[in-house]
Design an enzyme around this catalytic site. Structure first.
Site, PDB file in Angstrom:
ATOM      1  N   HIS A 188     -12.759  10.044   0.703  1.00 50.81           N
ATOM      2  CA  HIS A 188     -14.106  10.647   0.164  1.00 50.81           C
ATOM      3  C   HIS A 188     -14.134   8.587  -0.763  1.00 50.81           C
ATOM      4  CE1 HIS A 188     -15.276  14.445   1.519  1.00 50.81           C
ATOM      5  NE2 HIS A 188     -13.876  14.691   0.809  1.00 50.81           N
ATOM      6  N   GLU A 430     -15.586  18.633  16.802  1.00 51.20           N
ATOM      7  CA  GLU A 430     -15.002  17.792  16.100  1.00 51.20           C
ATOM      8  C   GLU A 430     -13.304  19.165  16.280  1.00 51.20           C
ATOM      9  OE1 GLU A 430     -16.556  18.297  11.920  1.00 51.20           O
ATOM     10  OE2 GLU A 430     -17.785  19.952  12.190  1.00 51.20           O
ATOM     11  N   ASP A 454     -12.500  15.082  12.275  1.00 49.51           N
ATOM     12  CA  ASP A 454     -12.021  16.432  12.663  1.00 49.51           C
ATOM     13  C   ASP A 454     -11.042  16.814  13.571  1.00 49.51           C
ATOM     14  OD1 ASP A 454     -11.465  17.713   9.520  1.00 49.51           O
ATOM     15  OD2 ASP A 454     -14.012  18.339   9.667  1.00 49.51           O
ATOM     16  N   CYS A 501     -19.873  10.247  15.278  1.00 47.90           N
ATOM     17  CA  CYS A 501     -20.499  10.488  13.991  1.00 47.90           C
ATOM     18  C   CYS A 501     -18.849  10.141  12.897  1.00 47.90           C
ATOM     19  CB  CYS A 501     -21.230  10.779  13.306  1.00 47.90           C
ATOM     20  SG  CYS A 501     -20.851  12.866  12.889  1.00 47.90           S
TER      21      CYS A 501
END
Length: 551
Positions: A188, A430, A454, A501
């Site tokens: 993150h 994903e 993912d 994305c």
């Protein structure tokens, strides 16, 4: 000269004083205190400090966004000194002879519970305001720095790594770059750095020492090196790279207002990934065509309790309005795995990445899901909102999601609340299962968006958070690219569009492959928009090939 080697995340160079992230548990324990008058004096100081901070925030909002946005902070400032609230704190001090931190926490919990129990939805939403005010007073009592950075000048922020909830509190105006001991390109911290368009280096390990705080650090995102006290040759090289970086930024500004179209006329949408309403300014500054991924889970991570329908509605509405009619794709709640939220009380799992997460939580907790869907559909009346469901593996999951959407639309219609009944519905591709089932899934939705982070993790059996896997976590692996092609073919066969994305969307080396696949949209960090646009505009789609899929 002190040299540390890590892995670069967003590339770029920067320099500034090194500052270690201040982490505090913020836990409050009850203590017996003899000097009650002294505790009252501490409360008065914390109140005054809180009011001063809130008034400053109100002025900043008024200057940037007008009077309406300043009202919230002005209301918070008034509540700090609310007579009933303060009396509740003072009563606890005098009756229980406790420390003021405990008294403030107790008063905050009591008032928040009182508002949350009210029938009126607006009043229920005020419970979050009370918790926020209480948290601010406690922070000032305990010396916890709001935003995690106690520095007047911008810094290079150092940490072991940062949790999602910690990235939310950061004062981003004070950050020049990130360096971390752990983490990976998918952490993150890395995602935040990409959104902010600043360099970050992870995986420095024990070489990054707390004792280095205050020294000037030089980050070289091209090589993954962090340097303290550089020699003249290293310093000269850094200055040259910095000058080239500034020249490139100026060149990229010429891309503003240009179309995202190849030399032979192939159009592709370039959208942005964001984590909060505040990120919209970066989207607009970088001329993104829309928002391809609004990570709604950050609203939950930032809260101390479930965000209400009204709180979520206001956040989604603000983004829809601020983006000026462009498409905003909002991903429904995606917590679990590496994004844990205490008040969900999720059972500890041995392998959380494959456990109860994302859409699985929503389908297991229909009231949580319903609250979010109501907020999303209400926001659809104020802009081009689209809803996207994460972690889909089966047709029945999509049907259940659509059933929940229909139920919410029926409720809103009955209540006379406006919404857009034609709101687009999409899913994230994903997992390998969603790739294999893509043709069936495409019959049920309006679009696909591939989450390559993912998809890579699940296809290659590589934990995306593990920094030690190195070359084994390979987003360029032919299996990943073939999965993308399969999903694109299925989408187009059923007449829907497909985007990417994940972080791979900004990988310029793969742009020709994406064009050859027929990918319709790329959603990237705001800072990646203009470089990607420049690459698109010098490409010829008809000459692009799928040779990378051959391995």
């Amino acid at each position: 000269m002190i040299l540390m080697q890590g892995k670069c995340v967003p590339k770029g160079v920067t320099s500034g004083p090194l500052y270690f992230f201040r982490r505090s548990s913020g836990e409050v324990t009850q203590r017996t205190v003899a000097d009650i008058e002294g505790e009252k004096a501490r409360l008065e100081r914390a109140q005054a400090q809180s009011v001063e901070q809130l008034e400053a925030l109100a002025e900043k909002c008024r200057a940037e966004s007008g009077d309406e946005s300043a009202v919230l902070f002005e209301t918070h400032a008034m509540f700090v000194e609310d007579e009933d609230y303060v009396d509740c704190i003072l009563s606890a001090l005098e009756e229980e002879h406790c420390n003021v931190e405990y008294a403030v926490r107790q008063a905050g919990e009591q008032f928040a519970a009182m508002f949350a129990a009210m029938d009126d939805e607006y009043m229920q939403a005020r419970a979050a305001d009370i918790r926020d005010v209480t948290r601010r007073i406690l922070n000032n009592l305990m010396g916890i720095v709001e935003g995690g950075i106690d520095s007047e000048e911008p810094v290079i922020l150092a940490a072991d790594d940062l949790a999602p909830s910690e990235t939310l509190q950061l004062d981003k105006s004070k950050i020049l770059g990130f360096i971390t001991q752990g983490g990976s390109g998918n952490s993150h911290t890395a995602i935040l750095a990409r959104t902010m368009g600043i360099p970050a280096i992870c995986g420095l390990g024990d070489a990054l020492k707390q004792g280095y705080e205050g020294r000037t650090a030089y980050i070289d995102g091209e090589t993954g090196k962090v340097c303290l006290e550089p020699d003249e040759l290293t310093l000269q090289s850094f200055r040259e790279k910095l000058a080239k970086q500034e020249q490139m930024r100026e060149l990229m500004q010429t891309m503003r207002g240009q179309e995202d179209v190849t030399l032979d006329g192939r159009h592709i949408k370039v959208y942005c990934n964001i984590g909060s309403p505040e990120d919209v300014s970066a989207v607009l500054a970088n001329d993104g065509q829309g928002i391809g991924l609004f990570r709604s889970e950050f609203l939950y991570l930032a809260a101390s309790d479930y965000p209400t329908e009204e709180e979520q509605f206001q956040a989604y509405k603000s983004v829809a309005e601020a983006i000026g009619g462009k498409r905003v794709i909002i991903r429904t709640l995606d917590i679990g795995a590496d994004k844990q939220v205490d008040y969900f009380h999720l059972t500890k799992e041995e392998n959380p990445a494959m456990g109860l997460r994302a859409i699985r939580i929503c389908l297991n907790r229909p009231e949580v899901f319903r609250t979010q869907l109501r907020a999303l559909y209400r926001a659809s009346a104020y802009g081009k909102v689209a809803i996207m469901f994460p972690m889909i593996t089966s047709v029945w999951e999509v049907k259940e999601c659509k059933r929940a959407c229909k139920s919410v639309m029926a409720e809103l219609t009955k209540e006379g609340i406006p919404f857009n009944p034609e709101t687009e519905i999409g899913i994230m591709v994903e997992t390998p299962a969603s790739v294999f089932m893509a043709r069936d899934l495409a019959k049920l939705v309006d679009f696909f968006s591939v989450g390559t982070n993912d998809l890579t993790q699940y296809t290659l059996a590589c934990d995306r958070q593990c920094n030690d896997l190195g070359k084994f976590f390979d987003p360029h692996h032919p299996a990943i690219l073939r999965a993308l092609k399969m999903a694109a073919d299925a989408a187009h066969a059923e007449g829907i569009w497909i985007g990417i994305c994940g972080e791979l969307g900004a990988d310029l080396s793969l742009l020709p492959t994406f064009l050859a696949m027929g990918i319709d949209e790329l959603s990237v960090s705001p800072a990646s928009v203009l470089p990607l646009r420049a690459a698109i505009r010098r490409s010829i789609a008809q000459t692009c090939t799928l040779e990378l899929l051959e391995g």
